[in-house]
Design a protein around this motif. Structure first.
Motif, mmCIF file in Angstrom:
data_model
loop_
_atom_site.group_PDB
_atom_site.id
_atom_site.type_symbol
_atom_site.label_atom_id
_atom_site.label_comp_id
_atom_site.label_asym_id
_atom_site.label_seq_id
_atom_site.Cartn_x
_atom_site.Cartn_y
_atom_site.Cartn_z
ATOM 1 N N SER A 52 0.779 -1.057 0.105
ATOM 2 C CA SER A 52 0.159 -0.082 -0.167
ATOM 3 C C SER A 52 0.729 1.085 0.145
ATOM 4 O O SER A 52 0.443 2.387 -0.667
ATOM 5 N N VAL A 55 2.317 1.851 -3.411
ATOM 6 C CA VAL A 55 1.214 2.325 -4.559
ATOM 7 C C VAL A 55 1.091 3.847 -4.202
ATOM 8 O O VAL A 55 1.090 4.468 -5.403
ATOM 9 N N ALA A 87 7.174 1.626 -8.318
ATOM 10 C CA ALA A 87 6.525 0.437 -7.741
ATOM 11 C C ALA A 87 6.943 -0.688 -8.360
ATOM 12 O O ALA A 87 6.475 -1.480 -8.890
ATOM 13 N N LEU A 93 0.360 -2.529 -12.050
ATOM 14 C CA LEU A 93 0.091 -1.327 -11.416
ATOM 15 C C LEU A 93 -0.802 -0.496 -12.674
ATOM 16 O O LEU A 93 -0.437 -0.391 -13.596
ATOM 17 N N THR A 95 -2.224 3.094 -13.690
ATOM 18 C CA THR A 95 -2.091 4.575 -13.341
ATOM 19 C C THR A 95 -2.986 5.581 -14.135
ATOM 20 O O THR A 95 -3.074 5.365 -15.425
ATOM 21 N N THR A 129 -3.429 5.824 -8.747
ATOM 22 C CA THR A 129 -2.752 4.403 -8.737
ATOM 23 C C THR A 129 -3.438 3.426 -8.062
ATOM 24 O O THR A 129 -3.872 3.501 -7.054
ATOM 25 N N SER A 130 -3.478 2.151 -8.819
ATOM 26 C CA SER A 130 -4.156 1.237 -8.242
ATOM 27 C C SER A 130 -3.642 -0.193 -8.547
ATOM 28 O O SER A 130 -3.077 -0.354 -9.630
ATOM 29 N N VAL A 131 -3.611 -1.169 -7.598
ATOM 30 C CA VAL A 131 -2.969 -2.792 -8.179
ATOM 31 C C VAL A 131 -3.779 -3.529 -7.124
ATOM 32 O O VAL A 131 -4.311 -3.257 -6.066
ATOM 33 N N TYR A 133 -3.330 -6.920 -5.268
ATOM 34 C CA TYR A 133 -2.235 -7.413 -4.485
ATOM 35 C C TYR A 133 -2.592 -8.674 -4.137
ATOM 36 O O TYR A 133 -3.539 -8.718 -3.163
#
Length: 158
Positions: A52, A55, A87, A93, A95, A129-131, A133
């Motif tokens: 976190s 990110v 990252a 990822l 964006t 941004t997001s991922v 995980y």
């Protein structure tokens, strides 16, 4: 007066010690199991917290790249590249970036030079941004994947 002795008192000392040590071993095994589960949960929490932070730092790196000028603020490829470099441990990822404008005196603006008479246009860059995980450790009752989000907002240098 009659004395009532418990059945355990009548057993030889060796038998009583053997039963006692078996109970202690069982208690120790159960306690160790609970402690191991807690340790694994703490490790999983730490890995998710670290991801976190990554990110969020990626979003900050993207906004730092884009806030240099109005040209870099609209360079979505460069912003995404800067975020991905920050990252590099995370795969997948995502964006997105957006530029918004307002007049320095507080009025609305559509980013056209004619919008703010007698006042400067202030551009603001927002990077999300997001991922998704996967910590690799899956405990019952906890999700197997976590969606983590980062956000950075900064005015663009003019």
């Amino acid at each position: 007066m009659s004395m009532h002795l418990s059945p355990r008192r009548n057993q030889p000392l060796k038998t009583r010690l053997r039963q006692s040590s078996g109970q202690a071993l069982l208690e120790a095994a159960l306690t160790l199991l609970v402690l191991c589960i807690l340790l694994v949960g703490a490790v999983e929490f730490g890995k998710v917290a670290y991801a976190s932070i990554e990110v969020t730092r990626a979003a900050k790196a993207g906004v730092q790249y884009g806030d240099a000028s109005t040209t870099t603020a609209t360079d979505t490829t460069g912003i995404a590249h800067a975020a991905a470099n920050e990252a590099s441990d995370l795969s997948g990822l995502s964006t997105t970036s957006a530029v918004s404008c307002a007049c320095a005196n507080g009025g609305p603006s559509t980013c056209l030079n004619t919008d703010c008479s007698g006042s400067a246009i202030v551009e603001t860059l927002t990077v999300h941004t997001s991922v998704t995980y996967d910590p690799g450790i899956h405990l019952p009752g906890l999700p197997s994947t976590y969606t983590l989000h980062g956000l950075a907002v900064q005015p663009v240098l003019q």
